[in-house]
Enzyme design. Sequence first.
Site, PDB file in Angstrom:
ATOM      1  CD  GLU A  46     -16.266  -4.650  -2.583  1.00 43.43           C
ATOM      2  OE1 GLU A  46     -15.264  -5.304  -2.165  1.00 43.43           O
ATOM      3  OE2 GLU A  46     -16.300  -4.089  -3.671  1.00 43.43           O
ATOM      4  CB  CYS A  79     -17.984  -7.745  -4.534  1.00 38.78           C
ATOM      5  SG  CYS A  79     -16.501  -8.240  -3.613  1.00 38.78           S
ATOM      6  NE  ARG A 179      12.670   1.391   3.715  1.00 37.89           N
ATOM      7  CZ  ARG A 179      13.862   1.180   4.271  1.00 37.89           C
ATOM      8  NH1 ARG A 179      13.987   0.253   5.209  1.00 37.89           N
ATOM      9  NH2 ARG A 179      14.909   1.879   3.886  1.00 37.89           N
ATOM     10  CG  ASP A 195      23.702   3.758   2.441  1.00 39.25           C
ATOM     11  OD1 ASP A 195      24.855   4.159   2.699  1.00 39.25           O
ATOM     12  OD2 ASP A 195      22.764   4.509   2.149  1.00 39.25           O
TER      13      ASP A 195
END
Lengths: 317, 317
Positions: A46, A79, A179, A195
Amino acid sequence: MRAAIALSLRGQGRTAPNPNVGCIIVKGTVVIGRGWTQPGGRPHAEAQALAQADGLTDGATAYASLEPCFHLSPRGPRCVELIARAGIARVVIAAADPDPRTNGQSIAWLRAQGITVDTGVLADEARAAMDGFFARQTLGRPAVTLKLGLSLDGCIACGDGSSQWITSAPARHHAHVMRAHHDAILVGRGTWWADKPRLNIRLPGLEDHAPQRILLGHGAPPDGWAIIDDPTRIADIEGASRLMVEGGAQTAAAFLAADLVDTLLLYRAPIILGGGKPGVADIGLPSLDAAHGRWRLVDRRMLGVDAMEVYARARAG
Amino acid sequence: MRAAIALSLRGQGRTAPNPNVGCIIVKGTVVIGRGWTQPGGRPHAEAQALAQADGLTDGATAYASLEPCFHLSPRGPRCVELIARAGIARVVIAAADPDPRTNGQSIAWLRAQGITVDTGVLADEARAAMDGFFARQTLGRPAVTLKLGLSLDGCIACGDGSSQWITSAPARHHAHVMRAHHDAILVGRGTWWADKPRLNIRLPGLEDHAPQRILLGHGAPPDGWAIIDDPTRIADIEGASRLMVEGGAQTAAAFLAADLVDTLLLYRAPIILGGGKPGVADIGLPSLDAAHGRWRLVDRRMLGVDAMEVYARARAG
């Protein structure tokens, strides 16, 4: 409101513990301000939208995907006050803020200032776009996305273990973008050993956005990683409202068995591996009936030759 | 031509060894005749369409999904003669007839009669609709559809073997309709023992259409069944141009390993079985690379909560 929610997605995975809000200021038929929660949580959507519309906001309408904040913070103004000060005549809100420091108080306060407030506009869509914040507020844990790159027959690797690559480049690029929409990424020990994944975001412009790296396992974590020993410990991952689980099969099964998956993000390659490694290990399903009614298709698109399918949790929990 | 091809599908699985042709007769902008090869192979599509348009065919255009037959048969008149006699001015043909008894001769003969002939209009689509006939003519075997009802993680049953039901009623009804589009249905010994499948078509109006039932295995077949001991023996199944393989995992793998699957018909339920029985057993894939480029998505639609996906062979064979 759809535009405000779309803007909110720009902050997804980068605003924790703050919500990733989107806001649009409209005067007549003209959009005079657009904002979304910035990385780190400030400025708020905002504040950004109002600043953009500076000098034109008198009598304008603000569309906010979440109820504007009511609580005081040393990091910036409330806000609600910014909105009132700007002379906004009407505020349209998608979802009320579940944070007890706001939770309806802003709506009441704005109305007391003579500002028209409409609520509940596309509330489900807004909550889905801010699922991490809502999961933290209502479930006390991050929202969890389970990502799997699968063959047509549900395998994540050949029988010999090779898995580079199941999916094609467009799907893998998309997975990297996803991701960036998560604060943290988790893999299991097996995937880590096999991996040594970097879990970074290998796309131009996103190289610097590195989600936290979490290992599911025991003992000391590798350098630059955190470790949890059980899926239920995800609540302890600090600064993470959205967690992506990237495998392997045992880790996927552990999160599914604990009913801790909110979104399935499937990349499906048009290949058959026949006798390859299944993407999901035993989840302890008591019966076939128990498998039904748990997932609802919410998005699907082609990425090159692969299909991306997104399923959302279709039951409470 | 699209309408003619759509009509041709009405005969799919019911006209072997004849092709399932579709034909439309158009005069000006009005369709005056529609025909498709009737069950058993006669009347031919063109004969049926011309009979429907009787008295109006002078100067009309015929759209046929396959080159009209040239060879003489004791079972009925040659379609080329019927067309010429009816005063058809133009014939539009999708695919030439690979049957050496016709193979281009009709096209030449019609032109010699002063009839305009256009060929090759939507030829690929027409061949796909008559895949069984083309497989028999060019490969000497039926076209093979492998049907699998799968969970998101590629399982056809829970770990305890229960598989009724993975997919919901709309998908199962569709699978029954697809049975009616095949001349024969094959299952393996394991599926036969476990399920004693009737392989009939349990839909109103289709109860009487019973495709041949084929068992993949050794020894004496059960009553009402035929048996083959190897996928390569499908060429021996008489009167079958389209064969549907319904499982289980070993049978699916045997056909895939032999590269004898032309179409994958997948019904995908929005469930995860985690540790269930994979739909496809070992296919002896030499490497991950070898899995790519073999399948092309040609149709997809939702059937209730399930997705139907059709993949066609994307390589020669």
